[in-house]
Design a protein around this motif. Structure first.
Motif, PDB file in Angstrom:
ATOM      1  N   SER A 194       0.813  -1.216   0.000  1.00  0.00           N
ATOM      2  CA  SER A 194       0.000   0.000   0.000  1.00  0.00           C
ATOM      3  C   SER A 194       0.843   1.260   0.000  1.00  0.00           C
ATOM      4  O   SER A 194       0.418   2.299  -0.510  1.00  0.00           O
ATOM      5  N   SER A 195       2.043   1.194   0.557  1.00  0.00           N
ATOM      6  CA  SER A 195       2.903   2.373   0.614  1.00  0.00           C
ATOM      7  C   SER A 195       3.281   2.852  -0.783  1.00  0.00           C
ATOM      8  O   SER A 195       3.162   4.043  -1.103  1.00  0.00           O
ATOM      9  N   CYS A 196       3.709   1.925  -1.631  1.00  0.00           N
ATOM     10  CA  CYS A 196       4.074   2.292  -3.003  1.00  0.00           C
ATOM     11  C   CYS A 196       2.843   2.736  -3.786  1.00  0.00           C
ATOM     12  O   CYS A 196       2.909   3.679  -4.582  1.00  0.00           O
ATOM     13  N   LEU A 197       1.725   2.056  -3.566  1.00  0.00           N
ATOM     14  CA  LEU A 197       0.499   2.435  -4.262  1.00  0.00           C
ATOM     15  C   LEU A 197       0.019   3.817  -3.833  1.00  0.00           C
ATOM     16  O   LEU A 197      -0.532   4.566  -4.641  1.00  0.00           O
ATOM     17  N   MET A 198       0.215   4.153  -2.567  1.00  0.00           N
ATOM     18  CA  MET A 198      -0.145   5.484  -2.085  1.00  0.00           C
ATOM     19  C   MET A 198       0.688   6.542  -2.800  1.00  0.00           C
ATOM     20  O   MET A 198       0.168   7.594  -3.210  1.00  0.00           O
ATOM     21  N   HIS A 199       1.971   6.268  -2.965  1.00  0.00           N
ATOM     22  CA  HIS A 199       2.877   7.198  -3.641  1.00  0.00           C
ATOM     23  C   HIS A 199       2.510   7.342  -5.122  1.00  0.00           C
ATOM     24  O   HIS A 199       2.325   8.456  -5.624  1.00  0.00           O
ATOM     25  N   ILE A 200       2.379   6.218  -5.792  1.00  0.00           N
ATOM     26  CA  ILE A 200       2.048   6.238  -7.222  1.00  0.00           C
ATOM     27  C   ILE A 200       0.651   6.803  -7.440  1.00  0.00           C
ATOM     28  O   ILE A 200       0.424   7.627  -8.331  1.00  0.00           O
TER      29      ILE A 200
END
Length: 265
Positions: A212-218
């Motif tokens: 979720s961290s990377c998806l939040m950024h992207i």
């Protein structure tokens, strides 16, 4: 098999649907998933910012909390990577011989979702249905630390009606990296711009990943540019079925995506 869900801080605080989706998938396969209420942060953010000794109580709590279970699953390659690698470092430097043994035992049975499904349960088709064009971003910790390989792709290829398209330069970091995105804003933004260009170039409606961290950024970047491309966690795609489809809400991030009949457009 007694399976415990390690929810992770980000899912607990910001993306609870990801945790619910993880449980939904495993229960559909006939497994009971327990949620130990004594769990806390795994301590990754402490270790990553140089506070290894301060992470010791969290490492101890994790080992104690999840010791009784046969398997531990988390919807995060990043947090599982911390449990499997960083916990041993902390225990070796600041812990006792007993803690080292506990950490090793729990780490060996802690799995990222795709690992648990493919390697432990031997499943690639979880009965999912997701009629969308999707591209997959392999997050750094899952790719390089856990080496999950193509397990998420195996699961996505088995999803009914899903059109999976390859992401160019997929192995390149999205630029998040936890505090990296805060301490190195310009570099992080440049890396994000590259990732967004590759994502939008696929023509995909959805960008998915196991963190979720990377998806939040992207997703934040895609939303600000009004691209119309949404980010959805792998667990949420696997949880969707014909009877309980996922309805994609307006907006760019998976915080606005809900699975189940109660969803609103």
């Amino acid at each position: 098999m007694r399976i415990a869900l390690f929810i992770t801080c980000l899912a607990d605080a910001l993306f609870p649907d990801v945790g619910r989706a993880t449980v939904t998938v495993l229960e559909r396969l006939g497994h009971t998933v327990e949620f130990p209420r004594d769990q806390t942060c795994c301590g990754q953010m402490h270790v990553n910012t140089g506070y290894q000794e301060q992470a010791l109580p969290l490492v101890q709590r994790f080992a104690d909390t999840f010791a009784p279970y046969d398997a531990v699953v988390a919807p995060s390659g990043s947090c599982v990577g911390s449990v499997r690698h960083q916990h041993a470092v902390v225990a070796d430097r600041f812990g006792t011989p007993v803690l080292r043994q506990q950490v090793a035992a729990v780490a060996a049975k802690t799995h990222e979702l795709s690992e648990l499904l493919v390697d432990v349960l031997g499943v690639t088709d979880v009965g999912a249905y997701f009629p969308h064009r999707v591209t997959y971003h392999p997050t750094c910790h899952s790719l390089r630390m856990l080496r999950v390989g193509d397990k998420p792709l195996q699961l996505l290829r088995a999803v009914q009606a899903l059109d999976l398209v390859e992401l160019p330069a997929a192995d390149q970091c999205c630029g998040f990296g936890g505090t990296f995105a805060i301490k190195n804003v310009d570099t992080s933004s440049a890396m994000l711009a590259d990732k967004m260009r590759h994502v939008t170039g696929t023509g995909a409606e959805i960008c998915t990943a196991g963190d979720s961290s990377c998806l939040m950024h992207i997703g934040g970047g895609l939303s600000r540019l009004r691209t119309g491309v949404k980010t959805v966690h792998l667990a949420q795609i696997l949880a969707a079925t014909r009877d309980e489809p996922m309805v994609l809400a307006a907006g760019g991030q998976d915080a606005g995506v809900h699975a189940g009949p109660e969803a609103v457009a």
